[in-house]
Write an enzyme that holds these catalytic residues in place. Sequence first.
Site, PDB file in Angstrom:
ATOM      1  N   HIS A  88       0.828  -1.207   0.000  1.00 29.76           N
ATOM      2  CA  HIS A  88       0.000   0.000   0.000  1.00 29.76           C
ATOM      3  C   HIS A  88       0.855   1.247   0.000  1.00 29.76           C
ATOM      4  CE1 HIS A  88       0.489  -0.811   4.400  1.00 29.76           C
ATOM      5  NE2 HIS A  88       0.581   0.496   4.489  1.00 29.76           N
TER       6      HIS A  88
ATOM      7  N   HIS B  89       3.965   7.127   3.829  1.00 34.01           N
ATOM      8  CA  HIS B  89       4.901   6.005   3.684  1.00 34.01           C
ATOM      9  C   HIS B  89       4.433   5.074   2.570  1.00 34.01           C
ATOM     10  CE1 HIS B  89       2.052   4.203   6.716  1.00 34.01           C
ATOM     11  NE2 HIS B  89       2.243   3.095   6.013  1.00 34.01           N
TER      12      HIS B  89
ATOM     13  N   GLU C 164       7.675   1.010   5.022  1.00 33.72           N
ATOM     14  CA  GLU C 164       7.127  -0.031   5.897  1.00 33.72           C
ATOM     15  C   GLU C 164       7.340  -1.363   5.195  1.00 33.72           C
ATOM     16  OE1 GLU C 164       2.856   0.239   6.384  1.00 33.72           O
ATOM     17  OE2 GLU C 164       2.858  -1.078   8.137  1.00 33.72           O
TER      18      GLU C 164
HETATM   19 CO    CO Z   1       1.098   1.316   6.311  1.00 34.30          CO
END
Ligand code: CO
Length: 134
Positions: free
Chosen positions: A7, A79, A130
């Site tokens: 994502h 992020h 991440e």
């Molecule tokens: Co995230």
Amino acid sequence: MIGRLNHVAIAVRDIAKATAIYRDTLGASVSQAVAQPDHGVTTVFITLPNTKIELLEPLGADSPIAKFLDRNPDGGIHHICYEVDDILAARERLKREGARVLGSGEPRIGAHGKPVLFLHPKDFSGTLVELEQA
Ligand code: CO
């Protein structure tokens, strides 16, 4: 080592407004808003054919995205999340390569119920990364 883009996370001040833009203007499939008190955010997931967008709104007094929104009052990309097969093996490789893992360095359970780590943006072209064990 890294796999799919899981994502892209966008920090917003008003998650209802941002969700409406994705749902109504962009015609995307959006989830309900979910409060994640352990993470200091409220999240909405937008499912696209090839990845997801994660909208993040601050929740509580010391939200980890509060400072980001102070610097980016209109919101912005916070992020990006890449999938890895084995998060501990990924962490060891990154540490060997000199990358900095944020926080305690131990994986936490992220917003999708899977182990995640965050990597220092200064080590990745100014982007907070991440890693999620897929
Ligand atoms: Co995230």
